[in-house]
Scaffold this motif. Structure first.
Motif, short mmCIF file in Angstrom:
data_model
loop_
_atom_site.label_atom_id
_atom_site.label_comp_id
_atom_site.label_asym_id
_atom_site.label_seq_id
_atom_site.Cartn_x
_atom_site.Cartn_y
_atom_site.Cartn_z
N UNK A 48 -135.76 -53.90 -82.51
CA UNK A 48 -134.64 -54.48 -81.75
C UNK A 48 -135.04 -55.75 -80.98
N UNK A 49 -136.11 -56.38 -81.39
CA UNK A 49 -136.52 -57.64 -80.76
C UNK A 49 -137.01 -58.58 -81.87
N UNK A 50 -136.04 -59.17 -82.58
CA UNK A 50 -136.39 -60.04 -83.70
C UNK A 50 -137.18 -61.26 -83.23
N UNK A 51 -136.93 -61.69 -81.99
CA UNK A 51 -137.64 -62.87 -81.48
C UNK A 51 -139.13 -62.59 -81.26
N UNK A 52 -139.50 -61.32 -81.21
CA UNK A 52 -140.91 -60.97 -81.01
C UNK A 52 -141.58 -60.54 -82.32
N UNK A 53 -140.81 -60.47 -83.39
CA UNK A 53 -141.33 -60.03 -84.69
C UNK A 53 -141.79 -61.25 -85.48
N UNK A 92 -145.09 -54.20 -70.48
CA UNK A 92 -145.01 -54.94 -69.22
C UNK A 92 -143.77 -55.83 -69.16
N UNK A 93 -143.20 -56.11 -70.34
CA UNK A 93 -142.10 -57.07 -70.42
C UNK A 93 -140.79 -56.46 -70.91
N UNK A 94 -140.87 -55.47 -71.80
CA UNK A 94 -139.66 -54.85 -72.33
C UNK A 94 -139.78 -53.33 -72.20
N UNK A 95 -138.63 -52.68 -72.23
CA UNK A 95 -138.60 -51.24 -71.99
C UNK A 95 -138.86 -50.48 -73.29
N UNK A 96 -139.83 -49.59 -73.26
CA UNK A 96 -140.18 -48.69 -74.37
C UNK A 96 -140.26 -49.44 -75.71
N UNK A 97 -141.18 -50.38 -75.84
CA UNK A 97 -141.30 -51.12 -77.10
C UNK A 97 -141.81 -50.23 -78.23
#
Length: 208
Positions: free
Chosen positions: A58-63, A102-107
């Motif tokens: 759910x974080x395409x910008x981090x993939x 530290x930046x997103x919830x339950x990665x």
């Protein structure tokens, strides 16, 4: 008086029988539930040169798709200079989750090896006075003893206790002294050690 005692005794017996009937009988545990099945791991060990697909749920910008640098590290959004070499994709994913938390919830991170590192990076090389010096394909869980069995042990003129293992790490080359005579001839298993992909074992010749 005797009649009263007999009455109390009869009541006590009745209560005991009732409690026994209400208490569920303990059954022996099902043997099938206690069977521990062996686990196997088919994960590759990551080495420099591999191409990794990193998916953050759910974080395409981090993939991203990233190469493992010669220093064994990768950099992705929010995770800089993470050591990847020497880890399985699963272990790397868990380490990245720790940083991303530290930046997103339950990665939730998945790491897939798109392209393996060059073949020599997945080899273990034995040179010098082995019975059959050669390059071996690395397998997960390989030990020094496994390697020496595969190359037929020490050669006739080997100085096994003066051998060394050369390992490349994220911080540079590391030389490790190994005592192959003690391991192979004396059976001292404390001289055994885990092997990593890319390790080089050098066995010198004995001095006469």
């Amino acid at each position: 008086m005797r009649g009263i005692l007999q009455l109390f005794l009869a009541i006590a017996i009745a209560i005991t029988i009732g409690l026994t009937a209400c208490t569920p009988m303990r059954s022996e545990p099902d043997a099938a539930t206690n069977v521990v099945l062996p686990t196997t791991s088919t994960d590759y060990i990551i080495a420099p040169g591999a191409i990794l697909n990193v998916f953050v749920w759910q974080h395409e910008d981090l993939s991203v798709t990233v190469p493992v640098r010669p220093d064994g590290k990768i950099s992705t959004p929010l995770v800089e200079d993470m050591v990847a070499a020497g880890k399985t994709p699963t272990a790397l994913a868990r380490d990245m989750e720790t940083i991303l938390a530290k930046y997103i919830r339950q990665p939730t991170v998945n790491v897939i090896m798109e392209t393996a590192s060059p073949s020599f990076q997945q080899q273990v090389r034995v040179v010098g006075q082995a019975a059959n010096p050669q390059a071996l394909a690395y397998s997960n869980g390989m030990t020094l003893l496994d390697v020496m069995i595969s190359v037929g042990g020490l050669g006739e003129f080997a100085a096994g206790n003066r051998s060394k293992l050369i390992r490349r790490t994220a911080t540079g080359q590391k030389d490790i002294s190994i005592r192959l005579d003690d391991l192979l001839n004396l059976g001292e298993m404390d001289k055994n050690m885990p092997i990593m992909p890319g390790d080089v074992i050098i066995i010198p010749e004995a001095r006469f």
